[in-house]
Design a protein around this motif. Structure first.
Motif, mmCIF file in Angstrom:
data_model
loop_
_atom_site.group_PDB
_atom_site.id
_atom_site.type_symbol
_atom_site.label_atom_id
_atom_site.label_comp_id
_atom_site.label_asym_id
_atom_site.label_seq_id
_atom_site.Cartn_x
_atom_site.Cartn_y
_atom_site.Cartn_z
ATOM 1 N N TYR A 1 0.841 -1.188 0.000
ATOM 2 C CA TYR A 1 0.000 0.000 0.000
ATOM 3 C C TYR A 1 0.880 1.243 0.000
ATOM 4 C CZ TYR A 1 -3.565 -3.341 1.487
ATOM 5 O OH TYR A 1 -4.418 -4.411 1.552
ATOM 6 N N SER A 2 0.269 2.385 -0.244
ATOM 7 C CA SER A 2 0.963 3.666 -0.104
ATOM 8 C C SER A 2 0.072 4.659 0.609
ATOM 9 C CB SER A 2 1.325 4.252 -1.473
ATOM 10 O OG SER A 2 2.454 3.626 -1.998
ATOM 11 N N LEU A 3 0.650 5.355 1.572
ATOM 12 C CA LEU A 3 0.023 6.520 2.184
ATOM 13 C C LEU A 3 0.426 7.672 1.257
ATOM 14 C CD1 LEU A 3 -0.812 7.532 5.482
ATOM 15 C CD2 LEU A 3 1.171 8.834 4.775
ATOM 16 N N VAL A 4 -0.550 8.359 0.700
ATOM 17 C CA VAL A 4 -0.281 9.381 -0.312
ATOM 18 C C VAL A 4 -0.730 10.741 0.209
ATOM 19 C CG1 VAL A 4 -0.716 10.132 -2.681
ATOM 20 C CG2 VAL A 4 -0.606 7.682 -2.153
ATOM 21 N N ILE A 5 0.197 11.702 0.166
ATOM 22 C CA ILE A 5 -0.094 13.075 0.562
ATOM 23 C C ILE A 5 -0.005 13.928 -0.694
ATOM 24 C CG2 ILE A 5 0.634 15.032 1.966
ATOM 25 C CD1 ILE A 5 1.845 12.867 3.897
ATOM 26 N N GLN A 6 -1.069 14.688 -0.959
ATOM 27 C CA GLN A 6 -1.126 15.547 -2.130
ATOM 28 C C GLN A 6 -1.510 16.956 -1.698
ATOM 29 O OE1 GLN A 6 -2.880 13.588 -5.784
ATOM 30 N NE2 GLN A 6 -3.857 12.383 -4.178
ATOM 31 N N VAL A 7 -1.012 17.938 -2.446
ATOM 32 C CA VAL A 7 -1.364 19.330 -2.209
ATOM 33 C C VAL A 7 -1.943 19.860 -3.513
ATOM 34 C CG1 VAL A 7 -0.570 21.611 -1.505
ATOM 35 C CG2 VAL A 7 0.543 19.560 -0.571
ATOM 36 N N PHE A 8 -3.117 20.499 -3.418
ATOM 37 C CA PHE A 8 -3.791 21.073 -4.578
ATOM 38 C C PHE A 8 -3.940 22.573 -4.388
ATOM 39 C CE2 PHE A 8 -4.942 16.663 -4.811
ATOM 40 C CZ PHE A 8 -5.025 16.389 -6.165
ATOM 41 N N ALA A 9 -3.572 23.339 -5.410
ATOM 42 C CA ALA A 9 -3.733 24.791 -5.380
ATOM 43 C C ALA A 9 -5.216 25.123 -5.374
ATOM 44 C CB ALA A 9 -3.055 25.423 -6.595
ATOM 45 N N GLY A 10 -5.579 26.211 -4.677
ATOM 46 C CA GLY A 10 -6.963 26.655 -4.618
ATOM 47 C C GLY A 10 -7.588 26.350 -3.275
ATOM 48 N N ALA A 11 -8.904 26.553 -3.206
ATOM 49 C CA ALA A 11 -9.629 26.404 -1.947
ATOM 50 C C ALA A 11 -10.604 25.232 -1.955
ATOM 51 C CB ALA A 11 -10.385 27.701 -1.650
ATOM 52 N N ASN A 12 -10.456 24.310 -2.890
ATOM 53 C CA ASN A 12 -11.349 23.167 -2.989
ATOM 54 C C ASN A 12 -10.967 22.130 -1.938
ATOM 55 O OD1 ASN A 12 -12.942 21.029 -3.692
ATOM 56 N ND2 ASN A 12 -12.340 20.988 -5.837
ATOM 57 N N THR A 13 -11.851 21.869 -0.989
ATOM 58 C CA THR A 13 -11.596 20.885 0.063
ATOM 59 C C THR A 13 -12.294 19.547 -0.181
ATOM 60 O OG1 THR A 13 -13.439 21.709 1.400
ATOM 61 C CG2 THR A 13 -11.255 22.689 1.809
ATOM 62 N N ASP A 14 -12.939 19.398 -1.330
ATOM 63 C CA ASP A 14 -13.641 18.159 -1.672
ATOM 64 C C ASP A 14 -12.699 17.241 -2.452
ATOM 65 O OD1 ASP A 14 -15.235 16.092 -2.586
ATOM 66 O OD2 ASP A 14 -16.705 17.389 -3.569
ATOM 67 N N PRO A 15 -12.257 16.139 -1.846
ATOM 68 C CA PRO A 15 -11.308 15.262 -2.544
ATOM 69 C C PRO A 15 -11.861 14.638 -3.820
ATOM 70 C CG PRO A 15 -12.135 14.193 -0.568
ATOM 71 C CD PRO A 15 -12.659 15.603 -0.549
ATOM 72 N N HIS A 16 -13.166 14.633 -3.971
ATOM 73 C CA HIS A 16 -13.780 14.023 -5.153
ATOM 74 C C HIS A 16 -13.884 14.995 -6.319
ATOM 75 C CE1 HIS A 16 -14.591 10.565 -2.689
ATOM 76 N NE2 HIS A 16 -15.196 11.334 -1.806
ATOM 77 N N SER A 17 -13.571 16.264 -6.095
ATOM 78 C CA SER A 17 -13.714 17.223 -7.195
ATOM 79 C C SER A 17 -12.429 17.990 -7.514
ATOM 80 C CB SER A 17 -14.861 18.195 -6.909
ATOM 81 O OG SER A 17 -14.548 19.003 -5.790
ATOM 82 N N VAL A 18 -11.290 17.584 -6.930
ATOM 83 C CA VAL A 18 -10.035 18.213 -7.323
ATOM 84 C C VAL A 18 -9.617 17.656 -8.684
ATOM 85 C CG1 VAL A 18 -9.227 18.733 -4.997
ATOM 86 C CG2 VAL A 18 -8.687 16.522 -6.017
ATOM 87 N N THR A 19 -8.798 18.418 -9.395
ATOM 88 C CA THR A 19 -8.354 17.982 -10.721
ATOM 89 C C THR A 19 -6.837 17.866 -10.755
ATOM 90 O OG1 THR A 19 -8.200 20.239 -11.551
ATOM 91 C CG2 THR A 19 -10.329 19.118 -11.829
ATOM 92 N N PRO A 20 -6.320 16.970 -11.572
ATOM 93 C CA PRO A 20 -4.861 16.812 -11.662
ATOM 94 C C PRO A 20 -4.146 18.116 -12.039
ATOM 95 C CG PRO A 20 -5.956 15.008 -12.779
ATOM 96 C CD PRO A 20 -7.023 15.995 -12.403
ATOM 97 N N GLU A 21 -4.806 18.975 -12.777
ATOM 98 C CA GLU A 21 -4.189 20.228 -13.210
ATOM 99 C C GLU A 21 -3.882 21.164 -12.044
ATOM 100 O OE1 GLU A 21 -6.198 18.078 -16.145
ATOM 101 O OE2 GLU A 21 -7.251 19.185 -14.577
ATOM 102 N N THR A 22 -4.581 21.017 -10.928
ATOM 103 C CA THR A 22 -4.334 21.899 -9.778
ATOM 104 C C THR A 22 -3.406 21.273 -8.739
ATOM 105 O OG1 THR A 22 -6.336 21.150 -8.624
ATOM 106 C CG2 THR A 22 -6.551 23.090 -10.073
ATOM 107 N N ARG A 23 -2.933 20.055 -9.002
ATOM 108 C CA ARG A 23 -2.017 19.403 -8.062
ATOM 109 C C ARG A 23 -0.659 20.106 -8.110
ATOM 110 N NH1 ARG A 23 -1.626 14.507 -10.006
ATOM 111 N NH2 ARG A 23 -3.342 13.657 -8.826
ATOM 112 N N VAL A 24 -0.147 20.473 -6.929
ATOM 113 C CA VAL A 24 1.153 21.137 -6.860
ATOM 114 C C VAL A 24 2.187 20.307 -6.090
ATOM 115 C CG1 VAL A 24 0.248 23.464 -7.207
ATOM 116 C CG2 VAL A 24 0.424 22.558 -4.874
#
Length: 157
Positions: A122-145
């Protein structure tokens, strides 16, 4: 170092991060995950996220945590393997200013694995997304930083 775990982690990072052609800012993302756990085992994991770049093209961002199986299509696994999990203080799915991320955010994740957690990688995955979207189901790869995975294995006792 386990070559399979290293290779899988690299593939996961390539698939989820650089495959989108992003020039990502530098983050220091750390987690004290052990490399092997047994079914039913508990642990306390320190997690920290800190933005290192002085120049970025976003003003706020959100940090997300998830656990995936290390096999295509990398399905979500937290609900399958954790009997319980709690973070103190809460840092995930919260909007942070760039200044707050430069100072760094950290937490302690306490968890217990299910007695019948499926053995595997398994992997524990930490991601940071630019913007104020706190819904993990609606973030997009384009905003991943930022993206960082920490591989671990679950074994039978």
């Amino acid at each position: 170092m386990n070559p399979f775990r290293f290779f899988t982690g690299m593939v996961l990072c390539l698939l989820l991060g650089t495959a989108f052609g992003q020039n990502l800012p530098k983050f220091d993302i750390a987690a004290s995950m052990a490399s092997v756990y047994q079914e039913g085992q508990s642990d306390q994991v320190s997690i920290s996220v800190k933005l290192l770049d002085t120049e970025v093209n976003f003003t706020e961002a959100v940090v997300f945590l998830n656990v995936v199986e290390n096999a295509p299509p990398y399905p979500q696994a937290a609900h399958k393997i954790f009997a319980n999990a709690n973070e103190v203080p809460k840092i995930f799915q919260i909007v942070y200013s760039v200044d707050a991320l430069r100072e760094g955010v950290s937490t302690s994740l306490d968890f217990s694995l299910k007695d019948n957690a499926k053995p595997g990688n398994y992997s524990l995955v930490i991601q940071v997304f630019a913007g104020a979207n706190t819904d993990p189901h609606s973030v997009t790869p384009e905003t991943r930083v930022a993206l960082r995975g920490f591989g671990f294995e679950i074994t039978a006792p």
